[in-house]
Design an enzyme around this catalytic site. Structure first.
Site, PDB file in Angstrom:
ATOM      1  N   SER A 152      13.960  -3.681   4.986  1.00 23.33           N
ATOM      2  CA  SER A 152      13.642  -4.249   3.674  1.00 23.33           C
ATOM      3  C   SER A 152      12.346  -5.022   3.570  1.00 23.33           C
ATOM      4  CB  SER A 152      14.779  -5.150   3.209  1.00 23.33           C
ATOM      5  OG  SER A 152      15.775  -4.365   2.621  1.00 23.33           O
ATOM      6  N   SER A 195      14.645  -3.691   0.240  1.00 25.43           N
ATOM      7  CA  SER A 195      15.068  -4.507  -0.858  1.00 25.43           C
ATOM      8  C   SER A 195      14.069  -5.592  -1.265  1.00 25.43           C
ATOM      9  CB  SER A 195      16.397  -5.183  -0.495  1.00 25.43           C
ATOM     10  OG  SER A 195      16.230  -6.069   0.587  1.00 25.43           O
ATOM     11  N   LYS A 223      11.459 -14.470  -1.537  1.00 26.60           N
ATOM     12  CA  LYS A 223      12.536 -13.555  -1.930  1.00 26.60           C
ATOM     13  C   LYS A 223      13.751 -14.369  -2.369  1.00 26.60           C
ATOM     14  CE  LYS A 223      15.059  -9.511  -0.139  1.00 26.60           C
ATOM     15  NZ  LYS A 223      15.265  -8.626   1.027  1.00 26.60           N
TER      16      LYS A 223
HETATM   17  N1  GLN Z   1      17.435   0.016   2.630  1.00 26.20           N
HETATM   18  C1  GLN Z   1      18.322  -0.559   3.576  1.00 26.20           C
HETATM   19  C2  GLN Z   1      19.687  -0.717   2.984  1.00 26.20           C
HETATM   20  O1  GLN Z   1      19.863  -0.341   1.881  1.00 26.20           O
HETATM   21  C3  GLN Z   1      17.762  -1.841   4.091  1.00 26.20           C
HETATM   22  C4  GLN Z   1      18.223  -3.059   3.411  1.00 26.20           C
HETATM   23  C5  GLN Z   1      17.662  -4.322   4.012  1.00 26.20           C
HETATM   24  O2  GLN Z   1      16.918  -4.290   4.988  1.00 26.20           O
HETATM   25  N2  GLN Z   1      18.065  -5.441   3.459  1.00 26.20           N
HETATM   26  O3  GLN Z   1      20.584  -1.188   3.599  1.00 26.20           O
END
Ligand code: GLN
Length: 481
Positions: free
Chosen positions: A183, A159, A84
Site C-alpha cells: 500500500s 491503499s 494517511k
Molecule cells: N492491495 C493490498 C490489499 O488490498 C495491500 C493493502 C495494504 O498494503 N494495506 O490488501
C-alpha cells in the site's frame, strides 16, 4: 514571492528556510493554496487542518531562535507533510476512510507522529485511503476515490492513494502511508514518486489502525530517495509501545560481491506472464542502466514465490478479522441501536463497514474457523516460512532483488472494482516483502503513454532485513541523486 512547489524536496525547502528565502508560514500558505486548487479534483486530502499555519508559526519561532544563536536546525523543522488517515494524531479525526470511524477523534499520538512533532514538521491534513487500508486503488474509501494526478480518469493506487497523489500533485513535501501488502509502494509507482516499506519492526506501529498486524508497517512517500531516508531516520526505532519493534543497528548487512557495486538478483521465472509490456520494457531498461553503472545482474530462483499472493490472502484476512472485532459500536465511533446487544453489533457494522472490509472479515473468519484453521491458516503460515527461507537463501548470493512494483501502470477508475481477483493480482510483486518482513523500495523507473497521457512505472528493490541503508544507496545511485 511565489514559491516553486514543483517536486520540492525536504533538502531544498530546508536550504530555503535556512537562507530566509521564505518562512515556514509562507511555505505552508503556498501548500494550502495548492491543495485548494488541486484537491477538489484529486480528492487526496480528506481534511486540511485549521491549525496548519499556527504550527508553521511555531516552526518559524524555532528557526528564528536557531538563527539568532547561529545554530543549525533540524532538516524537518517547518516542513509541511500529510498523514494517511489511519495514523492517529491526537485531537484529530482518524477515520481510516470508513463510515464507522467518521467521527472518531484520536486520543493520543501515534509514535511516528510524536517523533515528527519533535522534529518540528507541519501537519497539513489527513489523507484518503482504501477503507481500513484494504484495497489497491482507493476506490474502497467511504469518502470517494482519489484520482491520479497524471490522468484523472485513473486511480492513484492504494491503499495509500491519498498519500501518493498528494506528493505527485505537490500538495505536501512528503507524506506517511502504511503498507500491509504494497500500500505504500504500489501507489508510489502509479504516481511517479518514491515509497518505502521498512523492515517489519523498524518503525513502530503504535497508533496505526491495525490491518494485518504481522504485516503492517508505516513508511514515507516522497519525491526523492534522499527524502525517504531523512523521514525513515526520523520515524524508525525501538518503541516501548510496540513489542515487535527492533533496533535496525543490530543488522549489519554486507555486500556479497567483492566488487564495489552490489549484485542484483532477478527472479525471471516469476516475470513470465500477466505483466504489461510497457512495465517489462521499463524494468529491463532499468536493469540495463544498473549494468552500465557496474552492478552485476544475476538470475535467481525463488521456488515458492508463486504462493505469495495465496499466503497473503489467507494470513491478511485472518488478521483483519480479529483486528476488526474491536469495532463493535461500543468502544469506537459509530453506534447503531438494534433490539438486543448483539443486534447493536450487527447494525453498527452493517451501517459502518464497506463491502470489501466485510468480504475480508468473512474470509478471515472462515480460514480461522475450527476445522479449517489447519488447512488454511496454519498451512499458509508454514508456506510463509518457506518463502522467507527462499529469500534468505537468495540473499546469500545477491544484495538486492529487483522486480516491477506492480504488473501495470495506473488502471482506470472502475476497471477492476467489481473483480476482486484481478484487483488482488495487482499485489503480486509487493506482498512478498510483507510476508518476509524485508524492506522494499519503489522508485520511478520510466513512463508509458496510455490514451495520450504519460503514466509512471515503478521499480521495486527488496533488501535483507534491516538494510534500508542499502536501499537508499542503490536508489539514489539509480536516480542520480
Ligand atoms: N492491495 C493490498 C490489499 O488490498 C495491500 C493493502 C495494504 O498494503 N494495506 O490488501
Amino acid at each position: 514571492m511565489a514559491i516553486d512547489l514543483h517536486k520540492l524536496t525536504i533538502q531544498k525547502a530546508h536550504e530555503a528556510l535556512k537562507k530566509g528565502e521564505y518562512t515556514s508560514v509562507q511555505l505552508t500558505q503556498a501548500y494550502l493554496e495548492q491543495i485548494k486548487g488541486k484537491n477538489p479534483e484529486i480528492n487526496a486530502y480528506l481534511e486540511v487542518f485549521a491549525d496548519a499555519l499556527e504550527q508553521a508559526k511555531q516552526a518559524d519561532v524555532k528557526i528564528a531562535d536557531s538563527r539568532n544563536k547561529n545554530q543549525d536546525f533540524g532538516l524537518l523543522v517547518g516542513i509541511p507533510c500529510g498523514i494517511k488517515d489511519n495514523i492517529l494524531i491526537q485531537g484529530h479525526v482518524a477515520s481510516a476512510a470508513s463510515k464507522i470511524l467518521e467521527k472518531y477523534h484520536a486520543t493520543y499520538d501515534a509514535t511516528v507522529i510524536e517523533k515528527l512533532k519533535k522534529e518540528g514538521v507541519v501537519f497539513l491534513g489527513r489523507l484518503n485511503m482504501d477503507e481500513f487500508a484494504m484495497g489497491g486503488s482507493t476506490e474502497n474509501s467511504a469518502f470517494g476515490v482519489t484520482k491520479n494526478p497524471y490522468d484523472t480518469s485513473r486511480v492513484a493506487g492504494g491503499s495509500s492513494g491519498g498519500s501518493a497523489a498528494t506528493v505527485a500533485m505537490d500538495g505536501a513535501v512528503f507524506t506517511l502511508g502504511t503498507d500491509t501488502g504494497g500500500s505504500i509502494r504500489q501507489p508510489a509507482s502509479f504516481c511517479g514518486v518514491v515509497g518505502l516499506k521498512p523492515t517489519y519492526g523498524a518503525v513502530s506501529r503504535y497508533g496505526a489502525i491495525a490491518m494485518g498486524s504481522s504485516l503492517d508497517q508505516i513508511g514515507p512517500i516522497s519525491q526523492t530517495v534522499t527524502d525517504s531516508e531523512i523521514i525513515f531516520n526520523a520515524i524508525k526505532g525501538k518503541d516501548i509501545h510496540d513489542g515487535t519493534t527492533i533496533d535496525t543497528k543490530t543488522y549489519t548487512p554486507k555486500n556479497v560481491s567483492s566488487k564495489t557495486k552490489p549484485v542484483i538478483g532477478v527472479p525471471r521465472h516469476f516475470l513470465k506472464e500477466g505483466i504489461d509490456p510497457a512495465v517489462m520494457d521499463a524494468f529491463n531498461a532499468s536493469l540495463e542502466s544498473f549494468k552500465q553503472k557496474g552492478y552485476e545482474i544475476i538470475d535467481i530462483q525463488l521456488p515458492n514465490i508463486s504462493y505469495s499472493l495465496l499466503v497473503y490472502y489467507i494470513i491478511m484476512p485472518a488478521e483483519v478479522s480479529s483486528n476488526m472485532a474491536r469495532f463493535d459500536g461500543v468502544k469506537y465511533g459509530l453506534h447503531k441501536d438494534g433490539e438486543t446487544g448483539i443486534q447493536d453489533y450487527f447494525e453498527t457494522r452493517r451501517a459502518g463497514l464497506g463491502r470489501e472490509v466485510i468480504r475480508r472479515i468473512l474470509l478471515g473468519t472462515y480460514v480461522l474457523s475450527s476445522g479449517y484453521y489447519d488447512a488454511y491458516y496454519n498451512r499458509a503460515n508454514a508456506v510463509r516460512t518457506m518463502i522467507t527461507t527462499d529469500f534468505l537463501k537468495a540473499f546469500a548470493s545477491v544484495d538486492f532483488i529487483a522486480t516491477p512494483t506492480a504488473p501495470s501502470p495506473a488502471f482506470k477508475i472502475g476497471e477492476k472494482n467489481n473483480d476482486p481477483i484481478s484487483m488482488y493480482l495487482e499485489d503480486i510483486f509487493t506482498v512478498t516483502a510483507n510476508i518476509t518482513g524485508m524492506p522494499a523500495l519503489s522508485i520511478p523507473c520510466g513512463m508509458t503513454k496510455k490514451d495520450g497521457k504519460d503514466l509512471p512505472i515503478g521499480l521495486q528493490l527488496t533488501a535483507r532485513h534491516g538494510d534500508e541503508a542499502g536501499l537508499f544507496t542503490i536508489g539514489k545511485d539509480f536516480l542520480g541523486e
